[in-house]
Design a protein around this motif. Sequence first.
Motif, PDB file in Angstrom:
ATOM      1  N   ALA A  36       0.821  -1.218   0.000  1.00 51.96           N
ATOM      2  CA  ALA A  36       0.000   0.000   0.000  1.00 51.96           C
ATOM      3  C   ALA A  36       0.852   1.264   0.000  1.00 51.96           C
ATOM      4  O   ALA A  36       0.314   2.372  -0.119  1.00 51.96           O
ATOM      5  CB  ALA A  36      -0.933  -0.001   1.211  1.00 51.96           C
ATOM      6  N   GLY A  37       2.165   1.102   0.162  1.00 47.94           N
ATOM      7  CA  GLY A  37       3.056   2.257   0.170  1.00 47.94           C
ATOM      8  C   GLY A  37       2.905   3.126   1.403  1.00 47.94           C
ATOM      9  O   GLY A  37       3.060   4.350   1.335  1.00 47.94           O
ATOM     10  N   VAL A  38       2.623   2.495   2.553  1.00 50.01           N
ATOM     11  CA  VAL A  38       2.447   3.246   3.801  1.00 50.01           C
ATOM     12  C   VAL A  38       3.362   2.669   4.871  1.00 50.01           C
ATOM     13  O   VAL A  38       3.962   1.610   4.698  1.00 50.01           O
ATOM     14  CB  VAL A  38       0.978   3.200   4.285  1.00 50.01           C
ATOM     15  N   GLN A  39       3.451   3.386   5.986  1.00 47.48           N
ATOM     16  CA  GLN A  39       4.313   2.955   7.081  1.00 47.48           C
ATOM     17  C   GLN A  39       3.590   2.078   8.097  1.00 47.48           C
ATOM     18  O   GLN A  39       4.214   1.270   8.779  1.00 47.48           O
ATOM     19  CB  GLN A  39       4.891   4.182   7.799  1.00 47.48           C
ATOM     20  N   ALA A  40       2.285   2.266   8.220  1.00 46.75           N
ATOM     21  CA  ALA A  40       1.522   1.521   9.223  1.00 46.75           C
ATOM     22  C   ALA A  40       0.118   1.256   8.706  1.00 46.75           C
ATOM     23  O   ALA A  40      -0.377   1.955   7.816  1.00 46.75           O
ATOM     24  CB  ALA A  40       1.456   2.303  10.534  1.00 46.75           C
ATOM     25  N   LEU A  41      -0.529   0.243   9.275  1.00 45.86           N
ATOM     26  CA  LEU A  41      -1.892  -0.089   8.858  1.00 45.86           C
ATOM     27  C   LEU A  41      -2.836   1.087   9.068  1.00 45.86           C
ATOM     28  O   LEU A  41      -3.785   1.277   8.302  1.00 45.86           O
ATOM     29  CB  LEU A  41      -2.403  -1.303   9.645  1.00 45.86           C
ATOM     30  N   SER A  42      -2.565   1.882  10.093  1.00 45.31           N
ATOM     31  CA  SER A  42      -3.432   3.031  10.384  1.00 45.31           C
ATOM     32  C   SER A  42      -3.369   4.099   9.298  1.00 45.31           C
ATOM     33  O   SER A  42      -4.249   4.969   9.232  1.00 45.31           O
ATOM     34  CB  SER A  42      -3.048   3.647  11.735  1.00 45.31           C
ATOM     35  N   ASP A  43      -2.337   4.036   8.445  1.00 42.83           N
ATOM     36  CA  ASP A  43      -2.222   5.007   7.358  1.00 42.83           C
ATOM     37  C   ASP A  43      -3.121   4.669   6.174  1.00 42.83           C
ATOM     38  O   ASP A  43      -3.285   5.487   5.263  1.00 42.83           O
ATOM     39  CB  ASP A  43      -0.766   5.086   6.870  1.00 42.83           C
ATOM     40  N   ILE A  44      -3.678   3.470   6.162  1.00 39.29           N
ATOM     41  CA  ILE A  44      -4.584   3.069   5.084  1.00 39.29           C
ATOM     42  C   ILE A  44      -5.990   3.547   5.451  1.00 39.29           C
ATOM     43  O   ILE A  44      -6.501   3.205   6.520  1.00 39.29           O
ATOM     44  CB  ILE A  44      -4.566   1.544   4.880  1.00 39.29           C
ATOM     45  N   PRO A  45      -6.620   4.353   4.602  1.00 40.28           N
ATOM     46  CA  PRO A  45      -7.893   5.004   4.963  1.00 40.28           C
ATOM     47  C   PRO A  45      -9.024   4.032   5.294  1.00 40.28           C
ATOM     48  O   PRO A  45      -9.040   2.887   4.834  1.00 40.28           O
ATOM     49  CB  PRO A  45      -8.234   5.815   3.702  1.00 40.28           C
ATOM     50  N   TYR A  46      -9.939   4.535   6.111  1.00 41.31           N
ATOM     51  CA  TYR A  46     -11.207   3.868   6.429  1.00 41.31           C
ATOM     52  C   TYR A  46     -11.034   2.503   7.109  1.00 41.31           C
ATOM     53  O   TYR A  46     -11.913   1.645   7.030  1.00 41.31           O
ATOM     54  CB  TYR A  46     -12.060   3.704   5.161  1.00 41.31           C
ATOM     55  N   GLY A  47      -9.892   2.303   7.752  1.00 42.24           N
ATOM     56  CA  GLY A  47      -9.677   1.049   8.466  1.00 42.24           C
ATOM     57  C   GLY A  47      -9.491  -0.157   7.573  1.00 42.24           C
ATOM     58  O   GLY A  47      -9.548  -1.301   8.040  1.00 42.24           O
ATOM     59  N   LYS A  48      -9.253   0.089   6.278  1.00 42.39           N
ATOM     60  CA  LYS A  48      -9.130  -1.028   5.339  1.00 42.39           C
ATOM     61  C   LYS A  48      -7.885  -1.873   5.610  1.00 42.39           C
ATOM     62  O   LYS A  48      -7.877  -3.075   5.351  1.00 42.39           O
ATOM     63  CB  LYS A  48      -9.110  -0.501   3.906  1.00 42.39           C
ATOM     64  N   GLY A  49      -6.837  -1.234   6.134  1.00 39.50           N
ATOM     65  CA  GLY A  49      -5.621  -1.983   6.434  1.00 39.50           C
ATOM     66  C   GLY A  49      -5.854  -3.010   7.529  1.00 39.50           C
ATOM     67  O   GLY A  49      -5.458  -4.172   7.410  1.00 39.50           O
ATOM     68  N   TYR A  50      -6.516  -2.567   8.605  1.00 40.27           N
ATOM     69  CA  TYR A  50      -6.804  -3.485   9.707  1.00 40.27           C
ATOM     70  C   TYR A  50      -7.758  -4.590   9.262  1.00 40.27           C
ATOM     71  O   TYR A  50      -7.609  -5.754   9.655  1.00 40.27           O
ATOM     72  CB  TYR A  50      -7.411  -2.717  10.882  1.00 40.27           C
ATOM     73  N   ALA A  51      -8.741  -4.218   8.455  1.00 40.68           N
ATOM     74  CA  ALA A  51      -9.712  -5.207   7.978  1.00 40.68           C
ATOM     75  C   ALA A  51      -9.024  -6.268   7.125  1.00 40.68           C
ATOM     76  O   ALA A  51      -9.307  -7.469   7.255  1.00 40.68           O
ATOM     77  CB  ALA A  51     -10.814  -4.518   7.179  1.00 40.68           C
ATOM     78  N   LEU A  52      -8.101  -5.828   6.265  1.00 42.68           N
ATOM     79  CA  LEU A  52      -7.384  -6.771   5.413  1.00 42.68           C
ATOM     80  C   LEU A  52      -6.501  -7.685   6.248  1.00 42.68           C
ATOM     81  O   LEU A  52      -6.442  -8.900   6.013  1.00 42.68           O
ATOM     82  CB  LEU A  52      -6.546  -6.015   4.386  1.00 42.68           C
ATOM     83  N   PHE A  53      -5.826  -7.114   7.238  1.00 41.82           N
ATOM     84  CA  PHE A  53      -4.973  -7.924   8.110  1.00 41.82           C
ATOM     85  C   PHE A  53      -5.790  -9.001   8.816  1.00 41.82           C
ATOM     86  O   PHE A  53      -5.411 -10.179   8.839  1.00 41.82           O
ATOM     87  CB  PHE A  53      -4.270  -7.048   9.148  1.00 41.82           C
ATOM     88  N   ASN A  54      -6.913  -8.597   9.415  1.00 42.91           N
ATOM     89  CA  ASN A  54      -7.739  -9.560  10.143  1.00 42.91           C
ATOM     90  C   ASN A  54      -8.240 -10.670   9.227  1.00 42.91           C
ATOM     91  O   ASN A  54      -8.286 -11.844   9.619  1.00 42.91           O
ATOM     92  CB  ASN A  54      -8.927  -8.848  10.796  1.00 42.91           C
ATOM     93  N   THR A  55      -8.603 -10.302   8.008  1.00 49.19           N
ATOM     94  CA  THR A  55      -9.090 -11.295   7.052  1.00 49.19           C
ATOM     95  C   THR A  55      -8.003 -12.312   6.721  1.00 49.19           C
ATOM     96  O   THR A  55      -8.246 -13.525   6.705  1.00 49.19           O
ATOM     97  CB  THR A  55      -9.561 -10.614   5.757  1.00 49.19           C
ATOM     98  N   ILE A  56      -6.789 -11.822   6.472  1.00 47.55           N
ATOM     99  CA  ILE A  56      -5.681 -12.711   6.104  1.00 47.55           C
ATOM    100  C   ILE A  56      -5.315 -13.631   7.262  1.00 47.55           C
ATOM    101  O   ILE A  56      -5.124 -14.841   7.080  1.00 47.55           O
ATOM    102  CB  ILE A  56      -4.460 -11.887   5.658  1.00 47.55           C
ATOM    103  N   LEU A  57      -5.226 -13.076   8.475  1.00 46.63           N
ATOM    104  CA  LEU A  57      -4.863 -13.898   9.635  1.00 46.63           C
ATOM    105  C   LEU A  57      -5.942 -14.929   9.933  1.00 46.63           C
ATOM    106  O   LEU A  57      -5.645 -16.108  10.172  1.00 46.63           O
ATOM    107  CB  LEU A  57      -4.625 -13.010  10.857  1.00 46.63           C
TER     108      LEU A  57
END
Length: 235
Positions: free
Chosen positions: A114-135
């Motif tokens: 995503a070209g970001v430093q942290a999951l929180s940098d991905i808008p609308y919580g999509k980073g956290y949602a993607l992480f949870n889905t993968i795990l």
Amino acid sequence: MNLILPEDKPVKPRPEPRNFFIYGATMSGKSYFSSFFPHPLSLNTDGNADQGTTPSVQIRNVRGTDGRLEVSAIEMLDSVVTQLQAGQTTFQTVIVDVIDDICVMIEDAICINAGVQALSDIPYGKGYALFNTILQRFVINLKALPMNVIYVSREISVTDESTGSTQLKPSLKTKYYNIVNGNCDLVIHTQKFGTETYTREVTDRRAAYKPENITNKRVRQLLESCRNMFPVNTK
């Protein structure tokens, strides 16, 4: 697919632990104990696989000279699970050693892509949602395999400031621990005292297992070496 419903009558439960969460301090015997489970395959992250006899796959994020991911840990995990699902191997146990690092690698892979430093940098919580889905997908797919699954985690000391008491806990973040442990049958804590004394203790369980519930002799012997595994009068 023709799905056939079961008969409408009670079934006899078959309580047998196959998914294990093992945590402890460094060099407390976590990996060593896990290696004695039948026909193990280790998904290794800490680089010490060459020191043991267990066949292993080194899980990591591989980056090219331009900094982009050439192969991600997510792709490696998916490949391993796919091959195990095909049923063309003789492995009977999968060891995730260590699950803490796997979570960090998944997070890193998402951030790099995503070209970001942290999951929180991905808008609308999509980073956290993607992480949870993968795990969750990884854990559920492993649980569905007809194999033993062992998650290895490190240990941290947590001190209650009001009482001064210290508790030893898995170092895996609570939100990730809940995902993993929610799909496990036993939690085992390993400890080392001095230079030669190693102990293992069951600290949580899904059911009150009995020795006769464990169909594999080697697994039964390993679990019998853990304190608090079976009621004393059934050993």
